[in-house]
Design an enzyme around this catalytic site. Sequence first.
Site, short mmCIF file in Angstrom:
data_model
loop_
_atom_site.label_atom_id
_atom_site.label_comp_id
_atom_site.label_asym_id
_atom_site.label_seq_id
_atom_site.Cartn_x
_atom_site.Cartn_y
_atom_site.Cartn_z
N GLY A 89 77.21 53.49 23.45
CA GLY A 89 77.92 52.30 23.08
C GLY A 89 79.11 52.00 23.95
CG HIS B 46 72.90 56.89 21.23
ND1 HIS B 46 72.97 57.15 19.92
CD2 HIS B 46 73.74 56.76 21.82
CE1 HIS B 46 74.29 57.16 19.85
NE2 HIS B 46 74.82 56.97 20.80
CD GLU C 267 79.99 56.57 25.23
OE1 GLU C 267 80.33 55.95 26.00
OE2 GLU C 267 79.81 56.07 23.97
CG LEU C 268 85.07 57.54 28.15
CD1 LEU C 268 85.38 57.14 29.27
CD2 LEU C 268 86.02 56.69 27.05
CD GLU D 7 71.92 65.56 12.14
OE1 GLU D 7 72.64 66.55 12.28
OE2 GLU D 7 71.01 65.97 11.71
CG ASN E 34 76.51 57.44 15.78
OD1 ASN E 34 75.42 57.37 16.25
ND2 ASN E 34 77.59 57.43 16.72
CD GLN F 251 77.62 60.80 18.55
OE1 GLN F 251 76.70 61.59 18.37
NE2 GLN F 251 77.55 59.70 18.68
N GLY F 252 81.10 61.33 22.46
CA GLY F 252 81.70 61.77 23.97
C GLY F 252 80.47 62.21 24.71
CG MET G 94 85.45 59.96 24.26
SD MET G 94 85.08 59.54 22.56
CE MET G 94 83.95 57.88 23.18
#
Length: 215
Positions: free
Chosen positions: A151, A9, A82-83, A13, A15, A21-22, A85
């Site tokens: 990522g 992606h 995403e993972l 904001e 990042n 984020q997860g 977290m």
Amino acid sequence: MLQVYLVRHGETEWNVARRIQGQSDSPLTAMGVRQAQQVAERVKSAGITHIISSDLGRTCQTAEIIAQACRCDVITDPRLRELDMGVLEQREIATLNTQEEAWRKSLIDGTPDGRIPQGESMVELANRMQAALNSCLALPEHSRPLLVSHGIALGCLLSTVLGLPAYAERRLRLRNCSISRVDYQNSPWLANGWVIETAGDVSHLTDIALDEVQR
């Protein structure tokens, strides 16, 4: 041979703020939108037939921009998230204490079954990412899908395609809106199945990458 494009992606904001984020979410920045537009320009003539995205907002926003250029609808697949977290989601990295930073580091330093409390392990992440990729094999003949994900998720997937354990040290940088490609093929000189054609290509992007600024 099936070709599958993999796109991270655009910049968000969080990042920029260095917040974790997860599976929480943050919208794209203006640069993130521009990055997605540059991906769209790059792939619009590649014959993309399907856009499949994580169902999180930042990936869907990226995918919609690409889909408009490719004249495809966006299909969402939560396996591309995403993972997870866990208890560290939405936290700024700079605010983590020693124990919390150790949990975070366990995801990238090769720790077997490393995880953040209430979150996923890299093995669990790899299993669902591999399942999402393998589902592309059921698409109609001559399909050329593009998957929009995250990522850590994409890095884990590419590592396992190479035969590395899911929890291997994280040494592949996949910048925002980088493009990777994996092919499913039978080759006399490569292992049968998925192979990596390209990883982390950013030649289509014009702005300085966030991780170059935040070193």
